[in-house]
Each structure stands twice: as C-alpha cells, then as structure tokens.
Design a protein around this motif. Structure first.
Motif, PDB file in Angstrom:
ATOM      1  N   ASP A  66       0.852  -1.187   0.000  1.00  0.00           N
ATOM      2  CA  ASP A  66       0.000   0.000   0.000  1.00  0.00           C
ATOM      3  C   ASP A  66       0.894   1.245   0.000  1.00  0.00           C
ATOM      4  O   ASP A  66       1.533   1.557   1.010  1.00  0.00           O
ATOM      5  CB  ASP A  66      -0.911  -0.005   1.224  1.00  0.00           C
ATOM      6  N   ILE A  67       0.948   1.937  -1.146  1.00  0.00           N
ATOM      7  CA  ILE A  67       1.832   3.097  -1.297  1.00  0.00           C
ATOM      8  C   ILE A  67       1.539   4.161  -0.247  1.00  0.00           C
ATOM      9  O   ILE A  67       2.436   4.671   0.428  1.00  0.00           O
ATOM     10  CB  ILE A  67       1.690   3.723  -2.707  1.00  0.00           C
ATOM     11  N   SER A  72       3.262   7.178   4.295  1.00  0.00           N
ATOM     12  CA  SER A  72       2.792   7.945   5.459  1.00  0.00           C
ATOM     13  C   SER A  72       3.627   7.615   6.695  1.00  0.00           C
ATOM     14  O   SER A  72       3.982   8.508   7.474  1.00  0.00           O
ATOM     15  CB  SER A  72       1.322   7.639   5.740  1.00  0.00           C
ATOM     16  N   ILE A  73       3.956   6.339   6.880  1.00  0.00           N
ATOM     17  CA  ILE A  73       4.807   5.934   8.004  1.00  0.00           C
ATOM     18  C   ILE A  73       6.184   6.578   7.872  1.00  0.00           C
ATOM     19  O   ILE A  73       6.750   7.097   8.831  1.00  0.00           O
ATOM     20  CB  ILE A  73       4.959   4.394   8.062  1.00  0.00           C
ATOM     21  N   ALA A  91       9.532   4.148  -5.449  1.00  0.00           N
ATOM     22  CA  ALA A  91       9.750   3.379  -6.677  1.00  0.00           C
ATOM     23  C   ALA A  91       9.404   1.907  -6.473  1.00  0.00           C
ATOM     24  O   ALA A  91       8.762   1.284  -7.325  1.00  0.00           O
ATOM     25  CB  ALA A  91      11.210   3.523  -7.127  1.00  0.00           C
ATOM     26  N   VAL A  92       9.811   1.341  -5.324  1.00  0.00           N
ATOM     27  CA  VAL A  92       9.497  -0.063  -5.014  1.00  0.00           C
ATOM     28  C   VAL A  92       7.987  -0.270  -4.962  1.00  0.00           C
ATOM     29  O   VAL A  92       7.447  -1.219  -5.537  1.00  0.00           O
ATOM     30  CB  VAL A  92      10.146  -0.498  -3.674  1.00  0.00           C
ATOM     31  N   ALA A  93       7.287   0.647  -4.277  1.00  0.00           N
ATOM     32  CA  ALA A  93       5.837   0.512  -4.113  1.00  0.00           C
ATOM     33  C   ALA A  93       5.104   0.656  -5.450  1.00  0.00           C
ATOM     34  O   ALA A  93       4.134  -0.070  -5.714  1.00  0.00           O
ATOM     35  CB  ALA A  93       5.328   1.550  -3.114  1.00  0.00           C
ATOM     36  N   THR A 274      -4.760  -1.869   1.219  1.00  0.00           N
ATOM     37  CA  THR A 274      -5.711  -1.640   0.120  1.00  0.00           C
ATOM     38  C   THR A 274      -5.600  -2.686  -0.986  1.00  0.00           C
ATOM     39  O   THR A 274      -6.579  -3.360  -1.316  1.00  0.00           O
ATOM     40  CB  THR A 274      -5.499  -0.241  -0.500  1.00  0.00           C
ATOM     41  N   MET A 275      -4.421  -2.834  -1.568  1.00  0.00           N
ATOM     42  CA  MET A 275      -4.247  -3.752  -2.696  1.00  0.00           C
ATOM     43  C   MET A 275      -4.438  -5.202  -2.258  1.00  0.00           C
ATOM     44  O   MET A 275      -5.008  -6.010  -2.994  1.00  0.00           O
ATOM     45  CB  MET A 275      -2.868  -3.559  -3.321  1.00  0.00           C
ATOM     46  N   SER A 276      -3.958  -5.546  -1.057  1.00  0.00           N
ATOM     47  CA  SER A 276      -4.097  -6.927  -0.573  1.00  0.00           C
ATOM     48  C   SER A 276      -5.559  -7.293  -0.358  1.00  0.00           C
ATOM     49  O   SER A 276      -5.998  -8.395  -0.712  1.00  0.00           O
ATOM     50  CB  SER A 276      -3.314  -7.105   0.738  1.00  0.00           C
ATOM     51  N   ILE A 277      -6.331  -6.367   0.226  1.00  0.00           N
ATOM     52  CA  ILE A 277      -7.762  -6.613   0.439  1.00  0.00           C
ATOM     53  C   ILE A 277      -8.493  -6.705  -0.900  1.00  0.00           C
ATOM     54  O   ILE A 277      -9.381  -7.541  -1.095  1.00  0.00           O
ATOM     55  CB  ILE A 277      -8.374  -5.511   1.328  1.00  0.00           C
ATOM     56  N   PHE A 278      -8.086  -5.860  -1.843  1.00  0.00           N
ATOM     57  CA  PHE A 278      -8.688  -5.872  -3.175  1.00  0.00           C
ATOM     58  C   PHE A 278      -8.469  -7.229  -3.849  1.00  0.00           C
ATOM     59  O   PHE A 278      -9.401  -7.829  -4.403  1.00  0.00           O
ATOM     60  CB  PHE A 278      -8.078  -4.738  -4.008  1.00  0.00           C
ATOM     61  N   ILE A 279      -7.243  -7.748  -3.780  1.00  0.00           N
ATOM     62  CA  ILE A 279      -6.930  -9.052  -4.383  1.00  0.00           C
ATOM     63  C   ILE A 279      -7.636 -10.167  -3.622  1.00  0.00           C
ATOM     64  O   ILE A 279      -8.064 -11.164  -4.220  1.00  0.00           O
ATOM     65  CB  ILE A 279      -5.401  -9.273  -4.416  1.00  0.00           C
TER      66      ILE A 279
END
Length: 323
Positions: A66-67, A72-73, A91-93, A274-279
């Motif tokens: 999650d970018i 933010s952290i 870049a990694v994210a 976000t992306m993990s929950i989406f997948i």
C-alpha cells in the motif's frame, strides 16, 4: 471507483518513468529488482503453505504494497530519514503495484470475451494515436477511458485495468508553460482519491466479523501464508534481491542509504492493506466458503500490516538516532 484509483497510480507511474527515479535505468534498476524480490518471495511463501488447496488462489494477496500507508509511516520520521530512502520506497511501491495489476489481469480473470477485449484495446490504440498527435483535449481522453472501462468490464478482464491503460494515453508535456494534461489530472484526482475513494473502499471492504474462534483462523494455511508472506517475505525478498544485485555489480546503493535502511523499507513494504484486500476479494469471492476466507484474510492483512508498519517505523527511527 477503484478504476479511478488505478488511474492515479498509472499517472504517478508514468511521471516516474519520464522524470522520476525510474527515468534513469541505472537508478531504476535497484528498486525494480527489490520490488520483484518483494513480490516473488511472499507469493512463493503463500503458495508453499497452500499448495494443493483451494486457498492457493490467494497467492497474490501478500505480493502487494500500500503506497499511501507505507509513505505515510516514512513521513512520520521526517527529515531524519534520507531523502533517497523515500525515493527508493516510492519506486518499489509503484513497481510493486504495477506487478499486482498485471497479476490481477492475468490470474484473476474468469471468462474472457475476445470481442470486447479487442474493442477495449482498439479504444486504447485510438487514444494513444491522439497522444502521438499531441491532441490535448482531456475530456476526449476521459470519455474514451469510460468507454474502454465498459468494454474491459464486458470482456471479463478486471475493469480497473482500464484506469492504468488510460493513464498511459494522457499527454505528458512537463516543458509546457501553460497546461500539462497529466499533471492537471493527477492534481485533480489526488484529493478525491485520498479523501473519498480510499475511505469508501476501506469502509466497504474492511468490515471484519470477530468470532469466538478468531485466533484459530489466523493459523490456517491461507492466513499463515499472508502473515509470513507480508511480514517476513517482503523484507527478506526486498533486502536479499537488493543485496545480491549490488554485490554482483548490476545495481548500486543510492546515496546515503545503508543496508539497514533497505531492511526498514522492506518492513514498510509489508503494509499490504488496500491492494491486498482488493486481491482477497477477487481471489475468494466465487468460492463456496468465500465470505469466511475473505474475513480471515482481511484480519491477517490488517494485523500484519499494522505489525509491519510499527516494526518498520521503530527500526528506522532507531537507525536515524544512531546516524
């Protein structure tokens, strides 16, 4: 709404390719290698825990980063962290999410209609032709993007992919003094995505039912694959891939970064959310016990993302104090 979110990711990626960390191949190579390591190892870990089981469909869940939360952290640490660390993590994210988008398109498509897919690609080709002809009227691209979204939806490929494809057709003219379509659209979407789309997605998709046996749900093969993949697989994959590529002379470590900074970035890359929950929703929505699997997966994602964020923050804060 998630197609709009993916459109913003695509715009950010295109900007990075033109003038950011990814514009120089030598600079881009380390985060590319790091991201691939941080995608491959978590996926393999989940596959190991779930080999031969119906839950093996969730191999893509621990691959994503999650970018917004990861950066933010890092922002909480402020100037104590090297500027090159933020560039590296961004870049990694971004590459991480690009790989996740490809995985969604390839592995989470049920039935494929070649007619509608062909129509979607035809619209994409027309918009790219407009781009090459320096056609700057943004509404035409947005109408074409909406049409491409409909065709993509009908094709069976997840319609959010249309957002990324549309982003690459938007003209980018950073040297323009008066108007740059990509910058204008990116600026226009930032607040709606951050303050509306992401909260709506979170409220609609992160509801978790905590039953009496919730602890046992965290030690199922699927949950273990997610937990170990995100928390350990990410940091080990990012760090190991980076270390090997630097030692082989393929890449170089960015200025002011030490290996301990790369480890800290690896922990922050373990924030899936976000992306993990989406997948998760894509992987299990059509299974017989899909609701239970989605619920336990979300719990594993949230707890592991929280742990990864806390550990990454503490690690980098202590490192900055020593520095």
């Amino acid at each position: 709404l998630m197609a709009v979110f993916f459109l913003l990711i695509g715009l950010e990626l295109k900007r990075e390719l033109f003038e950011g960390e990814l514009s120089n191949f030598k600079n881009a190579l380390l985060p590319i290698v790091a991201a691939l390591g941080g995608v491959a190892l978590p996926g393999l870990i989940h596959a190991y825990f779930n080999w031969g089981l119906p839950t093996s469909a969730g191999f893509g869940i621990p691959m994503a980063t999650d970018i917004a939360f990861a950066l933010s952290i890092l922002a909480l640490i402020g100037s104590r962290a090297p500027a090159s660390l933020k560039i590296f993590l961004t870049a990694v994210a971004v590459i991480d999410d690009l790989v996740a988008i490809v995985i969604i398109a390839v592995f989470y498509t049920n039935e494929l209609s070649y007619t509608y897919l062909g129509l979607a690609l035809l619209v994409f080709a027309i918009l790219m032709a407009f781009n090459l002809m320096k056609f700057m009227r943004l509404p035409i691209y947005l109408v074409g993007g909406a049409l491409m979204w409909v065709f993509m939806l009908k094709s069976g490929v997840h319609a959010t992919i249309a957002g990324v494809l549309l982003a690459f057709t938007i003209p980018y003219t950073p040297e323009a003094d008066d108007y740059d379509a990509l910058s204008y659209l990116e600026h226009l979407l930032n607040k709606p995505v951050a303050f509306f789309i992401m909260p709506v997605f979170a409220l609609a998709n992160t509801g978790i039912i905590i039953g009496s046996g919730w602890l046992t749900e965290l030690i199922t093969p699927n949950s273990l694959g997610i937990i170990v993949g995100l928390f350990a697989g990410k940091v080990i994959g990012v760090t190991t891939a980076s270390f090997i590529s630097v030692k082989l002379g393929i890449c170089r470590l960015p200025l002011y970064l030490k290996w301990k900074h790369i480890i800290g970035a690896g922990f922050l890359a373990g924030i899936g959310f976000t992306m993990s929950i989406f997948i998760t929703n894509l992987a299990f929505e059509n299974m017989g016990n899909g609701d239970d699997l989605i619920n336990s997966s979300k719990m594993a994602i949230l707890l592991t993302s929280l742990a990864s964020g806390i550990v990454g923050y503490i690690w980098l804060v202590k490192l900055s104090r020593r520095s």
